[in-house]
Scaffold this motif. Sequence first.
Motif, PDB file in Angstrom:
ATOM      1  N   TYR A  98       0.828  -1.211   0.000  1.00 39.52           N
ATOM      2  CA  TYR A  98       0.000   0.000   0.000  1.00 39.52           C
ATOM      3  C   TYR A  98       0.859   1.255   0.000  1.00 39.52           C
ATOM      4  CZ  TYR A  98      -2.756   3.848   1.770  1.00 39.52           C
ATOM      5  OH  TYR A  98      -3.325   5.076   1.936  1.00 39.52           O
ATOM      6  N   TYR A  99       1.905   1.264   0.820  1.00 38.83           N
ATOM      7  CA  TYR A  99       2.787   2.433   0.898  1.00 38.83           C
ATOM      8  C   TYR A  99       3.440   2.737  -0.448  1.00 38.83           C
ATOM      9  CZ  TYR A  99       2.624   2.709   6.029  1.00 38.83           C
ATOM     10  OH  TYR A  99       2.229   2.876   7.329  1.00 38.83           O
ATOM     11  N   ASP A 152       2.374   6.260   4.854  1.00 38.63           N
ATOM     12  CA  ASP A 152       2.435   6.436   3.400  1.00 38.63           C
ATOM     13  C   ASP A 152       2.896   7.844   3.030  1.00 38.63           C
ATOM     14  OD1 ASP A 152       0.134   7.814   4.068  1.00 38.63           O
ATOM     15  OD2 ASP A 152      -1.206   6.683   2.760  1.00 38.63           O
ATOM     16  N   THR A 202       2.793   6.221  -2.389  1.00 40.45           N
ATOM     17  CA  THR A 202       3.959   7.087  -2.581  1.00 40.45           C
ATOM     18  C   THR A 202       4.146   7.460  -4.045  1.00 40.45           C
ATOM     19  OG1 THR A 202       5.090   6.085  -0.688  1.00 40.45           O
ATOM     20  CG2 THR A 202       6.469   7.259  -2.274  1.00 40.45           C
TER      21      THR A 202
END
Length: 483
Positions: free
Chosen positions: A170-171, A335, A175
């Motif tokens: 997810y990060y 994030d 990003t």
Amino acid sequence: MYTFLAGIVLLIIGYFTYGKFIEKMFGVKEDRPTPAYVNGDGVDYIPMSTPKNSLIQLLNIAGTGPVFGPIMGALYGPAAFIWIVVGCIFAGAVHDYLTGMISIRNRGAHLPELASKFLGKVMKHVVNGFAVLLLLLVGTVFVSTPASLLHLLSDGRVALWIFIAFIFVYYILATLLPVDKIIGRLYPYFGALLLISALGVGIGLVVTGAPIPELSFQNFHPEGAAIFPLLFFTISCGALSGFHATQTPIISRTTRREKEGRKIFYGMMIAEGIIAMIWAAAAMSMFSGYNGLNEILAAGGPGAIVSEASTTLLGAIGGTLAVLGVIVLPITSGDTAFRSARMIIADYLKVAQKKFSSRLWIALPLFAVSVVLTQIDFNLLWRYFNWANQSTAVIALFVASMYLYIARKNYFVALIPGTFMLIMVITYILSQPIGFNLPMNISWGGGFVGAAILVVLFFKAAVKARANNIPLEVDVSDWKKAS
């Protein structure tokens, strides 16, 4: 209970009074276009609405700080309430507002660039390295804590590494993708979950008549816990946090008008302070005082407090939603920590971020380093994060002080909290095992002397900067060229 409720009322009053004073002193320019329009690139510079920016800002700055920090800070008793209220109104919200507004005036610049402009070119390199290190620590810590909470929520049925891998994926997406694709779409819902869960716990405390301790000389700090300087590092988010200085430029690049700044930057810090008050009160009231709280923290950490308090006050379903709200906090700061690091490095290297490949080659090494950092003891990482975090707050407040001094405005609103925290930062690193482990009397002496020297150097530089007429803002006609 009265101390708790009075603290929340004071935070709200602070927004409408001191927040208005800071806004008026800074001087909003309604006719000045913001970076969201002038530098629009469809990736980081995108105009978004005030409600959306506000919720994103709240989630960006929050992390587990206004939950875990106040829970551990509850060991200091009602003294924690004082620091949250006073720190939030006069330090943290001022820090966030001025950082955000100065960034808006300088094409959405991040802290290293602002430090270079107002504190000298050498500071650009120092602060750049410091900020990236802080963001890596934040990103890593905010992988570990939500993964641990999810592992706890699943009763251990799902392996911890699976949650860690899921959060990293997810990060990476958050990003690299444009800010309005994931962050802009999901954060309003995450923000609602966060606010509902925090308010649910707060209302539960009031309705059940929880025995929240009142402020008095007898219980000011139980067990004689040393308030100075440890309290100011235990509770950072919710009072004053340098991490916020790395996050506000994300929103300074999406803010439509300068007038929205007080709601977005000052107001969301006040909201974070209210969340901090709620969790500090829950920790103080529900676990049989200092000894009971200390035992649970030693056995299961702040996550155990969150789970137990949420379930007790809100029931099984409500408690699960509250825990999910807390899980959202670190994920939605982790994030943007990596996103900020990517933007800071890109600005430093002067690499435009419109191309996906340009974002990719900067971001991937950051995640590789973070994966390695996850193998380090969490408690050690957290202590270094605390010191780096408050050191960054000092830098940001001195940047704001310089800006206001050159502008011939009331620079004391930033210089006083900045100097106070400077003393704490020096004393902390001199006295703690992660630093020089010196006796407290020597550490205090070093803190005051070191701060005095640096303040004198600040004024020397400030007088020179004012004489040289350092420009306070980037000319709008030059923004496209400068970017």
